[in-house]
Design a protein around this motif. Structure first.
Motif, PDB file in Angstrom:
ATOM      1  N   ASP A  26       0.809  -1.217   0.000  1.00  0.00           N
ATOM      2  CA  ASP A  26       0.000   0.000   0.000  1.00  0.00           C
ATOM      3  C   ASP A  26       0.840   1.265   0.000  1.00  0.00           C
ATOM      4  OD1 ASP A  26      -2.320  -1.468  -0.045  1.00  0.00           O
ATOM      5  OD2 ASP A  26      -2.637  -1.394   2.125  1.00  0.00           O
ATOM      6  N   ASP A  27       2.007   1.238   0.655  1.00  0.00           N
ATOM      7  CA  ASP A  27       2.817   2.437   0.772  1.00  0.00           C
ATOM      8  C   ASP A  27       3.793   2.615  -0.391  1.00  0.00           C
ATOM      9  OD1 ASP A  27       1.515   2.772   3.144  1.00  0.00           O
ATOM     10  OD2 ASP A  27       3.154   2.014   4.401  1.00  0.00           O
ATOM     11  N   ASN A  28       3.795   1.677  -1.323  1.00  0.00           N
ATOM     12  CA  ASN A  28       4.726   1.768  -2.451  1.00  0.00           C
ATOM     13  C   ASN A  28       4.212   2.786  -3.466  1.00  0.00           C
ATOM     14  OD1 ASN A  28       6.348   1.248  -4.764  1.00  0.00           O
ATOM     15  ND2 ASN A  28       6.762  -0.816  -3.996  1.00  0.00           N
ATOM     16  N   ALA A  29       5.083   3.652  -3.960  1.00  0.00           N
ATOM     17  CA  ALA A  29       4.679   4.675  -4.938  1.00  0.00           C
ATOM     18  C   ALA A  29       4.240   4.045  -6.250  1.00  0.00           C
ATOM     19  CB  ALA A  29       5.842   5.646  -5.183  1.00  0.00           C
ATOM     20  N   ILE A  30       4.795   2.854  -6.589  1.00  0.00           N
ATOM     21  CA  ILE A  30       4.407   2.178  -7.839  1.00  0.00           C
ATOM     22  C   ILE A  30       2.923   1.836  -7.810  1.00  0.00           C
ATOM     23  CG2 ILE A  30       4.796   0.172  -9.308  1.00  0.00           C
ATOM     24  CD1 ILE A  30       7.079   2.155  -9.311  1.00  0.00           C
ATOM     25  N   ALA A  31       2.406   1.429  -6.654  1.00  0.00           N
ATOM     26  CA  ALA A  31       0.985   1.106  -6.533  1.00  0.00           C
ATOM     27  C   ALA A  31       0.134   2.350  -6.782  1.00  0.00           C
ATOM     28  CB  ALA A  31       0.686   0.524  -5.152  1.00  0.00           C
ATOM     29  N   TRP A  32       0.590   3.493  -6.291  1.00  0.00           N
ATOM     30  CA  TRP A  32      -0.156   4.729  -6.517  1.00  0.00           C
ATOM     31  C   TRP A  32      -0.041   5.205  -7.961  1.00  0.00           C
ATOM     32  CZ3 TRP A  32      -3.723   6.636  -3.431  1.00  0.00           C
ATOM     33  CH2 TRP A  32      -3.718   6.290  -2.081  1.00  0.00           C
ATOM     34  N   VAL A  33       1.139   5.087  -8.546  1.00  0.00           N
ATOM     35  CA  VAL A  33       1.325   5.489  -9.954  1.00  0.00           C
ATOM     36  C   VAL A  33       0.444   4.640 -10.859  1.00  0.00           C
ATOM     37  CG1 VAL A  33       2.968   5.515 -11.869  1.00  0.00           C
ATOM     38  CG2 VAL A  33       3.644   6.426  -9.648  1.00  0.00           C
ATOM     39  N   LEU A  34       0.463   3.315 -10.656  1.00  0.00           N
ATOM     40  CA  LEU A  34      -0.380   2.443 -11.479  1.00  0.00           C
ATOM     41  C   LEU A  34      -1.858   2.692 -11.200  1.00  0.00           C
ATOM     42  CD1 LEU A  34       1.632  -0.912 -11.295  1.00  0.00           C
ATOM     43  CD2 LEU A  34       1.439   0.670 -13.222  1.00  0.00           C
ATOM     44  N   LYS A 143       6.838   7.674  -1.860  1.00  0.00           N
ATOM     45  CA  LYS A 143       7.792   8.592  -2.485  1.00  0.00           C
ATOM     46  C   LYS A 143       8.239   8.020  -3.832  1.00  0.00           C
ATOM     47  CE  LYS A 143       8.037  11.272   1.205  1.00  0.00           C
ATOM     48  NZ  LYS A 143       7.582  12.675   1.208  1.00  0.00           N
ATOM     49  N   LEU A 144       8.245   8.884  -4.860  1.00  0.00           N
ATOM     50  CA  LEU A 144       8.757   8.520  -6.181  1.00  0.00           C
ATOM     51  C   LEU A 144      10.051   9.290  -6.390  1.00  0.00           C
ATOM     52  CD1 LEU A 144       8.195   6.987  -8.862  1.00  0.00           C
ATOM     53  CD2 LEU A 144       7.096   9.085  -9.685  1.00  0.00           C
ATOM     54  N   PHE A 145      11.174   8.565  -6.316  1.00  0.00           N
ATOM     55  CA  PHE A 145      12.500   9.185  -6.379  1.00  0.00           C
ATOM     56  C   PHE A 145      12.636  10.290  -5.315  1.00  0.00           C
ATOM     57  CE2 PHE A 145      11.595   7.828 -10.772  1.00  0.00           C
ATOM     58  CZ  PHE A 145      12.586   6.864 -10.902  1.00  0.00           C
ATOM     59  N   GLY A 146      12.106   9.995  -4.137  1.00  0.00           N
ATOM     60  CA  GLY A 146      12.211  10.914  -3.015  1.00  0.00           C
ATOM     61  C   GLY A 146      11.212  12.046  -3.027  1.00  0.00           C
TER      62      GLY A 146
END
Length: 363
Positions: A26-34, A143-146
C-alpha cells in the motif's frame, strides 16, 4: 460543491490502489502510480464509444464540407439563415456538432476531480473522500524518487490542498522528477494533435480550423510545459497516461474506419461491375433484365423483325431469292445496254438486246 465529481474519481482511484497495493504494498509509490494510470484508462474506456462517434461525425462533416462552404458563401450576409441551413444540412447527414466535443468535455471534470483529490492528501488528515486515515497516510508516505506524488514545483495556495497550505511557494527539489514528466507529456500532447490533424480533409479547411490546429499543435503542448510546474506529480502522470491512451486509441479507431471505407468502396465497385451480364449467362425465370441485357434484347428483336420482313418479301436475310435463282443475268443485260447507249449507238447493238420476248402477243 463538486462532490459529485470528487467522490467517483476518488472511488476509482481507491479501487485500483487496492488492486496494485495487494501486489506491491500500500505504501509503495508504484501502486499509486499504477492506480492513477488505470484510473485514466478506466475513464477513457468508458468514453471509448463517444470517441468513435466523434471520429465518425468528423468524417461525415468533412465529406459534406463543400456543401457547407456553398451555404456560407450563399448566405454570407444573412447569418441567421446561414445557421438554419447549416443545421438542416447536418440533420440530413445525421451529424451532431456537439458529438465531436463530448469526449473532451467529459475529460475536464475528471481532470479537475483528480487534481482536487490529489491536493487534498495531507499529513494528519482523517479522510479524503473515499480514502480513510490509513489511505491518506499511505499516499503521504509514498515517495517517487524521493518526491511525494502530491508535490509540485510551485504550490499555489489559491488552488488549496494540504501541501499548498502547508508549504506554499517554489520547491525546486521536485523539479528533477516533474520536468522530465512535463517534457514527455508535452511531446505526447503534440504528437496526439498531429495525428488527429493529419486526418483532416484539406478541402474542408477553414480559418477557424487552421486556428484550432495551431492551438492543439503548439499552444496546448506549450501550456503543459508552462503550467506543468503548478501540477502535482500525480496529475502529470495522469496527463501523460491520458495522451498515450489517446494516441493508441486514435491509431486503432482510424485504422478500423479506413478499412470500413475501403470495404464500402470495393462493394460499390463490385455492384457496378455486376450490373452487366457475364458471358454466356442466361437470365433466370422471373428475373428482371439488367440494362445491358435490355439493350441486347432490343437488338435481337430488331434483327428478328428484319428477318421477318425479308421472308415476307420472298427473299432471305442476305437478299437472295427464296427459289435460289440469281438476278445477275438481268443486271448484266442492263449493264450492256447502258454501255451501247453510252457510245451513241454507233456500235452494233447486241442481238439479244431489245428483242421481244417469246411470250409477247402478236398483232
Amino acid at each position: 460543491m463538486l462532490d459529485f465529481i470528487y467522490y467517483p474519481v476518488s472511488f476509482i482511484l481507491w479501487c485500483w490502489h487496492k488492486v496494485f497495493g495487494f501486489v506491491f504494498g500500500d505504501d509503495n509509490a508504484i501502486a499509486w502510480v499504477l492506480g492513477i494510470v488505470f484510473l485514466t484508462f478506466t475513464v477513457r474506456g468508458i468514453m471509448f464509444k463517444p470517441f468513435v462517434n466523434q471520429v465518425r461525425s468528423m468524417k461525415k462533416m468533412q465529406d459534406f464540407a463543400p456543401e457547407l462552404k456553398k451555404i456560407q458563401k450563399k448566405y454570407a450576409n444573412d447569418r441567421q439563415r446561414q445557421a438554419m441551413e447549416m443545421q438542416k444540412l447536418q440533420r440530413e447527414h445525421g451529424v451532431n456538432p456537439l458529438g465531436s466535443c463530448l469526449p473532451m468535455l467529459l475529460q475536464i471534470p475528471v481532470f479537475i476531480g483528480l487534481n482536487h483529490v490529489l491536493r487534498m492528501f495531507a499529513p494528519g488528515k482523517e479522510s479524503n473522500y473515499f480514502f480513510d486515515a490509513e489511505g491518506v497516510r499511505s499516499y503521504v508516505d509514498a515517495k517517487l524518487f524521493g518526491v511525494n506524488l502530491g508535490d509540485a514545483i510551485n504550490h499555489v495556495s489559491a488552488l488549496g490542498g494540504g501541501a499548498a497550505a502547508a508549504e506554499p511557494g517554489w520547491h525546486w527539489d521536485v523539479a528533477p522528477v516533474a520536468i522530465p514528466l512535463m517534457i514527455v507529456a508535452s511531446v505526447a500532447t503534440h504528437f496526439t494533435a498531429r495525428h488527429s490533424v493529419a486526418r483532416q480533409n484539406p478541402a474542408s479547411a477553414t480559418a477557424q480550423t487552421a486556428m484550432m490546429n495551431r492551438l492543439t499543435l503548439w499552444i496546448f503542448p506549450a501550456g503543459v510545459l508552462v503550467f506543468g510546474a503548478f501540477f502535482p506529480i500525480g496529475l502529470l502522470i495522469y496527463w501523460l497516461a491520458n495522451n498515450c491512451w489517446t494516441l493508441m486509441q486514435q491509431r486503432l479507431v482510424y485504422t478500423k474506419i479506413d478499412k470500413e471505407e475501403e470495404a464500402k468502396k470495393a462493394e460499390a465497385k463490385e455492384k457496378r461491375t455486376n450490373l452487366g451480364p457475364k458471358p454466356g449467362q442466361k437470365p433466370q425465370v422471373g428475373q428482371k433484365p439488367k440494362p445491358a441485357q435490355q439493350q441486347k434484347k432490343a437488338a435481337d428483336s430488331q434483327s428478328e423483325g428484319e428477318t421477318g420482313s425479308a421472308k415476307a418479301a420472298g427473299t432471305s436475310k442476305n437478299g437472295t431469292p427464296k427459289n435460289g435463282k440469281s438476278q445477275k443475268s438481268g443486271n448484266s443485260s442492263n449493264v450492256k445496254g447502258g454501255a451501247w447507249a453510252k457510245n451513241g449507238g454507233n456500235q452494233q447493238r447486241p442481238a439479244t438486246q431489245g428483242k421481244k420476248t417469246q411470250g409477247r402477243k402478236r398483232r
